[in-house]
Scaffold this motif. Structure first.
Motif, PDB file in Angstrom:
ATOM      1  N   UNK A 285       5.395   7.609   8.772  1.00 19.50           N
ATOM      2  CA  UNK A 285       4.460   6.960   9.890  1.00 19.50           C
ATOM      3  C   UNK A 285       3.815   5.793   9.354  1.00 19.50           C
ATOM      4  N   UNK A 286       3.539   5.681   8.192  1.00 18.31           N
ATOM      5  CA  UNK A 286       2.982   4.375   7.551  1.00 18.31           C
ATOM      6  C   UNK A 286       3.731   3.181   7.640  1.00 18.31           C
ATOM      7  N   UNK A 287       5.176   3.631   7.482  1.00 17.88           N
ATOM      8  CA  UNK A 287       5.992   2.538   7.217  1.00 17.88           C
ATOM      9  C   UNK A 287       6.432   2.024   8.691  1.00 17.88           C
ATOM     10  N   UNK A 288       6.158   2.637   9.799  1.00 19.08           N
ATOM     11  CA  UNK A 288       6.454   2.163  11.265  1.00 19.08           C
ATOM     12  C   UNK A 288       5.253   1.413  11.659  1.00 19.08           C
ATOM     13  N   UNK A 289       4.084   1.463  11.145  1.00 23.05           N
ATOM     14  CA  UNK A 289       2.893   0.622  11.459  1.00 23.05           C
ATOM     15  C   UNK A 289       2.810  -0.859  10.810  1.00 23.05           C
ATOM     16  N   UNK A 290       2.307  -1.682  11.564  1.00 24.31           N
ATOM     17  CA  UNK A 290       2.620  -3.125  11.133  1.00 24.31           C
ATOM     18  C   UNK A 290       1.039  -3.645  10.565  1.00 24.31           C
ATOM     19  N   UNK A 291       0.097  -3.075  10.789  1.00 23.77           N
ATOM     20  CA  UNK A 291      -1.137  -3.805  10.581  1.00 23.77           C
ATOM     21  C   UNK A 291      -1.728  -3.240   9.178  1.00 23.77           C
TER      22      UNK A 291
ATOM     23  N   UNK B 127       0.827  -1.088   0.090  1.00 19.62           N
ATOM     24  CA  UNK B 127      -0.118   0.041   0.010  1.00 19.62           C
ATOM     25  C   UNK B 127       0.756   1.340   0.121  1.00 19.62           C
ATOM     26  N   UNK B 128       2.011   1.407   0.643  1.00 17.82           N
ATOM     27  CA  UNK B 128       3.050   2.476   0.843  1.00 17.82           C
ATOM     28  C   UNK B 128       3.501   2.652  -0.401  1.00 17.82           C
ATOM     29  N   UNK B 129       4.036   1.641  -1.343  1.00 15.21           N
ATOM     30  CA  UNK B 129       4.565   1.767  -2.577  1.00 15.21           C
ATOM     31  C   UNK B 129       3.674   2.412  -3.465  1.00 15.21           C
TER      32      UNK B 129
ATOM     33  N   UNK C 170      -1.682   0.606   7.513  1.00 17.78           N
ATOM     34  CA  UNK C 170      -0.897   0.799   6.472  1.00 17.78           C
ATOM     35  C   UNK C 170      -1.917   1.471   5.409  1.00 17.78           C
ATOM     36  N   UNK C 171      -2.851   1.093   5.219  1.00 15.34           N
ATOM     37  CA  UNK C 171      -3.849   1.484   4.002  1.00 15.34           C
ATOM     38  C   UNK C 171      -4.249   2.880   4.435  1.00 15.34           C
ATOM     39  N   UNK C 172      -4.594   3.078   5.802  1.00 18.18           N
ATOM     40  CA  UNK C 172      -5.144   4.547   6.322  1.00 18.18           C
ATOM     41  C   UNK C 172      -3.758   5.595   6.059  1.00 18.18           C
ATOM     42  N   UNK C 173      -2.650   5.289   6.408  1.00 19.77           N
ATOM     43  CA  UNK C 173      -1.628   6.262   5.817  1.00 19.77           C
ATOM     44  C   UNK C 173      -1.396   6.046   4.601  1.00 19.77           C
TER      45      UNK C 173
END
Length: 134
Positions: free
Chosen positions: A98-104, A36-38, A108-111
């Motif tokens: 911040x999204x990179x630091x989250x695991x769920x 998702x972040x990519x 990740x989709x929210x960030x």
């Protein structure tokens, strides 16, 4: 007599032991969670380019607006528009970090969504206000 005593005889080395390498069982899942972040980063690049190009164009016009003696609110608005692209860039990078630091997945989709929204804030304002500067 030896100091070791009877029960502490040295054990012979076993040369037939197999060494196994410890691997992380969740490694493939972690790679999938980066997706998702990519995707958000790839979608954000053109939006950031538009926002920064808009900010650079407004900053060139801002000098003339200040020389004409515009009011305080007009100067404030032009100042915000001229730094808006760089604010979008910083906000986008912060959301990605911040999204990179989250695991769920949900975080990740929210960030990732927040990343695209932060990058597209200036182009979204163009659509809302009806001003197209490209």
């Amino acid at each position: 007599m030896s100091r070791r005593g009877r029960g502490s005889q040295p054990q012979p080395r076993r040369e037939d032991e197999v060494t196994t390498v410890a691997r992380d069982p969740g490694r493939s899942g972690r790679r999938l969670r980066i997706l998702p972040l990519v995707l958000a980063a790839l979608l954000s690049v053109p939006l950031l380019w538009l926002a920064i190009a808009f900010s650079l164009e407004v900053s060139q016009i801002a000098v003339y607006i200040l020389q004409l003696g515009a009011g305080g609110w007009a100067q404030f608005g032009v100042g915000l528009m001229s730094v808006g692209g760089f604010i979008c860039l910083v906000a986008t990078l912060a959301c990605l970090f911040i999204g990179w630091r989250r695991d769920t997945w949900t975080w990740r989709w929210s960030w990732a969504g927040a990343t695209v929204l932060a990058a597209g804030l200036m182009p979204l304002l163009w659509l809302v206000t009806g001003v197209f500067w490209v």
